[in-house]
Write a protein that holds these residues in place. Structure first.
Motif, PDB file in Angstrom:
ATOM      1  N   PHE A 145      -7.109   8.634  -7.451  1.00 23.71           N
ATOM      2  CA  PHE A 145      -7.337   7.941  -8.555  1.00 23.71           C
ATOM      3  C   PHE A 145      -6.645   8.124  -9.830  1.00 23.71           C
ATOM      4  O   PHE A 145      -5.894   7.411 -10.262  1.00 23.71           O
ATOM      5  CB  PHE A 145      -9.103   7.936  -9.021  1.00 23.71           C
ATOM      6  N   LEU A 146      -6.844   9.225 -10.082  1.00 24.05           N
ATOM      7  CA  LEU A 146      -6.106   9.957 -11.286  1.00 24.05           C
ATOM      8  C   LEU A 146      -4.576   9.719 -11.351  1.00 24.05           C
ATOM      9  O   LEU A 146      -3.757   8.924 -12.152  1.00 24.05           O
ATOM     10  CB  LEU A 146      -6.292  11.523 -11.543  1.00 24.05           C
ATOM     11  N   LEU A 147      -4.166  10.150 -10.038  1.00 23.33           N
ATOM     12  CA  LEU A 147      -2.618   9.917  -9.866  1.00 23.33           C
ATOM     13  C   LEU A 147      -2.150   8.614 -10.112  1.00 23.33           C
ATOM     14  O   LEU A 147      -1.165   8.221 -10.556  1.00 23.33           O
ATOM     15  CB  LEU A 147      -2.251  10.649  -8.773  1.00 23.33           C
ATOM     16  N   PRO A 206       4.961   2.899  -4.924  1.00 16.11           N
ATOM     17  CA  PRO A 206       3.776   3.621  -5.077  1.00 16.11           C
ATOM     18  C   PRO A 206       2.557   2.793  -4.323  1.00 16.11           C
ATOM     19  O   PRO A 206       1.639   3.313  -3.677  1.00 16.11           O
ATOM     20  CB  PRO A 206       3.530   3.997  -6.483  1.00 16.11           C
ATOM     21  N   VAL A 207       2.630   1.463  -4.345  1.00 19.89           N
ATOM     22  CA  VAL A 207       1.177   0.798  -4.072  1.00 19.89           C
ATOM     23  C   VAL A 207       0.870   0.865  -2.653  1.00 19.89           C
ATOM     24  O   VAL A 207      -0.157   1.006  -2.347  1.00 19.89           O
ATOM     25  CB  VAL A 207       1.678  -0.955  -4.205  1.00 19.89           C
ATOM     26  N   LYS A 208       1.827   0.998  -1.605  1.00 19.48           N
ATOM     27  CA  LYS A 208       1.524   1.278  -0.116  1.00 19.48           C
ATOM     28  C   LYS A 208       0.762   2.430  -0.050  1.00 19.48           C
ATOM     29  O   LYS A 208      -0.240   2.536   0.853  1.00 19.48           O
ATOM     30  CB  LYS A 208       2.653   1.287   0.555  1.00 19.48           C
ATOM     31  N   TRP A 209       1.141   3.627  -0.771  1.00 23.04           N
ATOM     32  CA  TRP A 209       0.663   4.881  -0.844  1.00 23.04           C
ATOM     33  C   TRP A 209      -0.580   4.782  -1.356  1.00 23.04           C
ATOM     34  O   TRP A 209      -1.717   5.432  -0.708  1.00 23.04           O
ATOM     35  CB  TRP A 209       1.315   5.996  -1.353  1.00 23.04           C
ATOM     36  N   MET A 210      -0.725   4.069  -2.424  1.00 21.16           N
ATOM     37  CA  MET A 210      -2.240   3.954  -2.962  1.00 21.16           C
ATOM     38  C   MET A 210      -3.271   3.599  -2.137  1.00 21.16           C
ATOM     39  O   MET A 210      -4.244   3.856  -1.920  1.00 21.16           O
ATOM     40  CB  MET A 210      -2.167   3.189  -4.276  1.00 21.16           C
ATOM     41  N   ARG A 236       2.038  13.266   1.901  1.00 20.79           N
ATOM     42  CA  ARG A 236       3.120  12.433   1.406  1.00 20.79           C
ATOM     43  C   ARG A 236       2.688  11.327   0.424  1.00 20.79           C
ATOM     44  O   ARG A 236       3.281  11.049  -0.601  1.00 20.79           O
ATOM     45  CB  ARG A 236       3.652  11.693   2.611  1.00 20.79           C
ATOM     46  N   ILE A 237       1.297  11.130   0.362  1.00 21.73           N
ATOM     47  CA  ILE A 237       0.863  10.122  -0.779  1.00 21.73           C
ATOM     48  C   ILE A 237       0.884  10.906  -1.938  1.00 21.73           C
ATOM     49  O   ILE A 237       1.421  10.384  -2.991  1.00 21.73           O
ATOM     50  CB  ILE A 237      -0.533   9.950  -0.017  1.00 21.73           C
ATOM     51  N   ALA A 238       0.393  12.048  -2.002  1.00 22.99           N
ATOM     52  CA  ALA A 238       0.598  12.952  -3.199  1.00 22.99           C
ATOM     53  C   ALA A 238       1.937  13.164  -3.780  1.00 22.99           C
ATOM     54  O   ALA A 238       2.216  12.702  -4.848  1.00 22.99           O
ATOM     55  CB  ALA A 238       0.014  14.214  -3.026  1.00 22.99           C
ATOM     56  N   LEU A 239       2.921  13.260  -2.873  1.00 22.17           N
ATOM     57  CA  LEU A 239       4.079  13.478  -3.006  1.00 22.17           C
ATOM     58  C   LEU A 239       4.940  12.470  -3.832  1.00 22.17           C
ATOM     59  O   LEU A 239       5.596  12.309  -4.567  1.00 22.17           O
ATOM     60  CB  LEU A 239       4.956  13.857  -1.686  1.00 22.17           C
ATOM     61  N   VAL A 240       4.750  11.097  -3.256  1.00 25.72           N
ATOM     62  CA  VAL A 240       5.384   9.923  -3.643  1.00 25.72           C
ATOM     63  C   VAL A 240       4.896   9.513  -4.988  1.00 25.72           C
ATOM     64  O   VAL A 240       5.456   9.296  -6.022  1.00 25.72           O
ATOM     65  CB  VAL A 240       5.225   8.749  -2.610  1.00 25.72           C
ATOM     66  N   LEU A 241       3.476   9.535  -5.254  1.00 25.47           N
ATOM     67  CA  LEU A 241       2.906   9.171  -6.232  1.00 25.47           C
ATOM     68  C   LEU A 241       3.343  10.206  -7.384  1.00 25.47           C
ATOM     69  O   LEU A 241       3.504   9.807  -8.545  1.00 25.47           O
ATOM     70  CB  LEU A 241       1.252   9.006  -6.364  1.00 25.47           C
ATOM     71  N   GLY A 242       3.250  11.376  -7.045  1.00 22.95           N
ATOM     72  CA  GLY A 242       3.749  12.413  -8.087  1.00 22.95           C
ATOM     73  C   GLY A 242       5.221  12.050  -8.491  1.00 22.95           C
ATOM     74  O   GLY A 242       5.446  12.255  -9.464  1.00 22.95           O
TER      75      GLY A 242
END
Ligand SMILES: Nc1ncnc2c1ncn2[C@@H]1O[C@H](COP(=O)(O)OP(=O)(O)O)[C@@H](O)[C@H]1O
Ligand SMILES: [Mg+2]
Lengths: 262, 277
Positions: A145-147, A206-210, A236-242
């Motif tokens: 959520f934060l990311l 980012p949307v797909k990963w969220m 990978r989600i954390a990586l892409v959003l980061g």
């Protein structure tokens, strides 16, 4: 007065002004919930092999849309509006710093996003009987959520720079939102129905990963079979959003202007 | 040192030069008016000095700093009343004044400022609901809440009724008496005349004349003296009427009909901007 105190002061009036603007409240807030009700009801009687209803899948994915709407759109349109109605000029004539101003906007965006998620999870749980996850999933939810909120806010801010007139901001900002929703599988279930090249395009953003992350949080583990990779891919989600968070920050630092005049 | 010093200031928009080499000096404690018709370049000049727009050429120093790079401490010392703003429509007058006051190191109490601009009865009203003139008075309140050493006012009384304008003039005189330096733009001549220690006439991006309300445009050169000589109306334009009047006293002229008229600032102003066209 410190940068933080000024930021909180901005946050306070931002929230106050938002709540007093009824149309903003209704459109920003109620719209994702309304879409969830529609999609959930239309596809409500479809079930996966694992016995999870399509409406539960939508409830989880739609949280990504809720955050896009409260963070990306509110931030982008808000900034364009502040540039047009003189808010930015007024503030720039006082000793406030840009950081305090942005902090105020982030406070607004966080308040809205928390409320939006509560609304969507509430609709999912109460209307579509989506079971609530356990503590370890809530932990994942927290960083996700934060990311998500920070990434979407920064990107919204960056995009607002290309918005010439505030009244077109909503329309311009919703183009990427709606396009990314569809190709990221927020409105499509299961996601694997989409052509694989489209899934690959969506994977850049980012949307797909969220959406995938929120499905991990709110759906039973067996549902990972329905994901394009056959697993949740939290790392990978954390990586892409980061990465998008950093890109957004750089874009903001490069493009933020107190006024349009150079 | 002067509060404002400007040399050869220039600014163009899309190749069109609208500020064409302006020199200005405003002393500390002075009320200075930039007088000029619409489109003269008043807002452009003022906003460059406020740090809101970038200049294309020339030097500018405002309270000892270059306005293009003035930082937080510098901003705390200036007050700005913009020509057009419609921000914060959903806050109340008191909420907004308190909010902005919070950014300054030693602000005036919000209630006091609201009283000064005559908005006490509207304190709790949403800004959205204010009339044009009331909105301008709020802008003035927000400009002075930080106790600025230097106050910029860009056409502050547009939309005021005559009574509100008089009250506003009194407020400016009070601020000036406290030692605030004021740079004011206006296209109302009587406003410049009533308030300014010195003024400059700006048209088409250039300063056409500069002086006090009494010396502007070399007004003294054109004093008009009329009298009747055996019933015949005589008229003469002179620099200094003393000599002429002394001569007239010695003649048979009927001095009960003597008039000595200095052109009004308005005559001078209209002549100046007409000559420019
Ligand atoms: N941001 C801008 N972009 C393009 N032209 C501008 C801009 N601001 C002012 N101008 C033009 O510059 C000239 C001077 O404008 P301005 O400084 O606002 O004059 P004033 O305040 O004396 O009415 C006008 O011709 C105006 O149209
Ligand atoms: Mg103007």
């Amino acid at each position: 007065m410190s940068t933080a105190t000024m930021g909180f002061s901005r946050g306070h009036v931002e929230v106050l002004m938002f709540l007093r603007d009824r149309t903003a409240v209704i459109f920003t807030f109620a719209f994702p919930a309304m879409l969830l009700l529609l999609f959930g009801t239309i596809f409500g009687d479809q079930y996966t092999d694992a016995g999870v209803s399509a409406s539960n899948v939508f409830s989880a994915s739609m949280i990504a849309y809720g955050i896009l709407s409260t963070a990306f759109v509110t931030m982008g349109a808000g900034l364009a509006m502040d540039r047009e109605d003189g808010t930015l000029k007024r503030l720039h004539g006082t000793p406030i710093t840009a950081t305090s101003y942005v902090l105020g906007k982030l406070i607004l965006v966080f308040a809205l996003s928390v409320a939006e998620v509560i609304l969507l999870v509430g609709v999912g749980a109460l209307v579509f009987d989506m079971p609530l996850p356990d503590a370890s999933h809530w932990l994942t939810f927290t960083w996700l959520f934060l990311l998500s909120v920070i990434t979407c806010s920064l990107l919204g801010m960056a995009v607002s720079g290309i918005v010439k007139h505030a009244r077109t901001a909503g329309a311009i900002l919703n183009v990427p939102v709606v396009a990314l929703q569809f190709i990221s599988g927020v409105f499509i279930y299961p996601v694997t129905q989409l052509p694989s090249w489209l899934i690959n395009v969506a994977a850049i953003f980012p949307v797909k990963w969220m959406a995938q992350g929120f499905r991990y949080v709110f759906l039973p583990d067996v549902m990972k079979d329905q994901e394009p990779a056959g697993q949740w891919e939290l790392g990978r989600i954390a990586l892409v959003l980061g990465a998008w968070c950093v890109i957004g920050l750089v874009l903001c630092l490069l493009t933020f202007r107190w006024s349009r005049d150079k | 040192m002067n509060a404002i010093e400007v040399r050869g200031l220039r600014k163009s928009y899309r190749g069109q030069e609208v500020v064409r080499g302006i020199d200005l000096e405003v002393a500390r404690g002075e009320v200075f008016a930039l007088l000029g018709p619409n489109g003269a370049g008043k807002t452009t000049t003022t906003e460059i000095l406020e740090g809101h727009r970038r200049r294309d050429g020339g030097d500018a120093s405002v309270l000892g700093a270059d306005p293009a790079t003035g930082g937080r401490e510098w901003r705390a010392r200036i007050g700005i009343v913009l020509q057009d703003a419609d921000d914060a429509a959903d806050l109340s007058v008191a909420e907004m004044v308190r909010h902005i006051a919070g950014f300054y190191p030693g602000p005036r109490p919000a209630a006091e400022v609201i009283e000064l601009v005559g908005l006490t009865a509207k304190s709790k009203s949403r800004i959205r609901s204010l009339s044009g003139g009331q909105r301008r008075r709020l802008d003035v309140a927000l400009g002075i809440v930080g106790r600025p050493e230097l106050l910029f006012l860009d056409e502050p009384t547009t939309g005021f009724d005559p009574q509100a304008r008089r009250q506003f003039w009194d407020l400016i005189r009070e601020l000036a008496a406290e030692g605030t330096t004021i740079l004011l733009t206006t296209h109302y001549l009587e406003e410049a005349e009533a308030l300014a220690d010195r003024l400059a006439v700006l048209a088409d991006g250039r300063i056409l004349a500069e002086g006090t309300p009494t010396t502007l445009g070399g007004g003294a050169q054109t004093t008009k003296v009329t009298w009747r000589d055996n019933g015949v109306l005589k008229e003469e334009q002179v620099t200094d009427p003393t000599e002429l009047i002394r001569k007239l006293v010695a003649t048979e002229a009927d001095l009960r009909t003597l008039t000595v008229t200095r052109p009004t600032l308005e005559d001078i102003y209209l002549n100046l901007i007409k000559g420019d066209k």
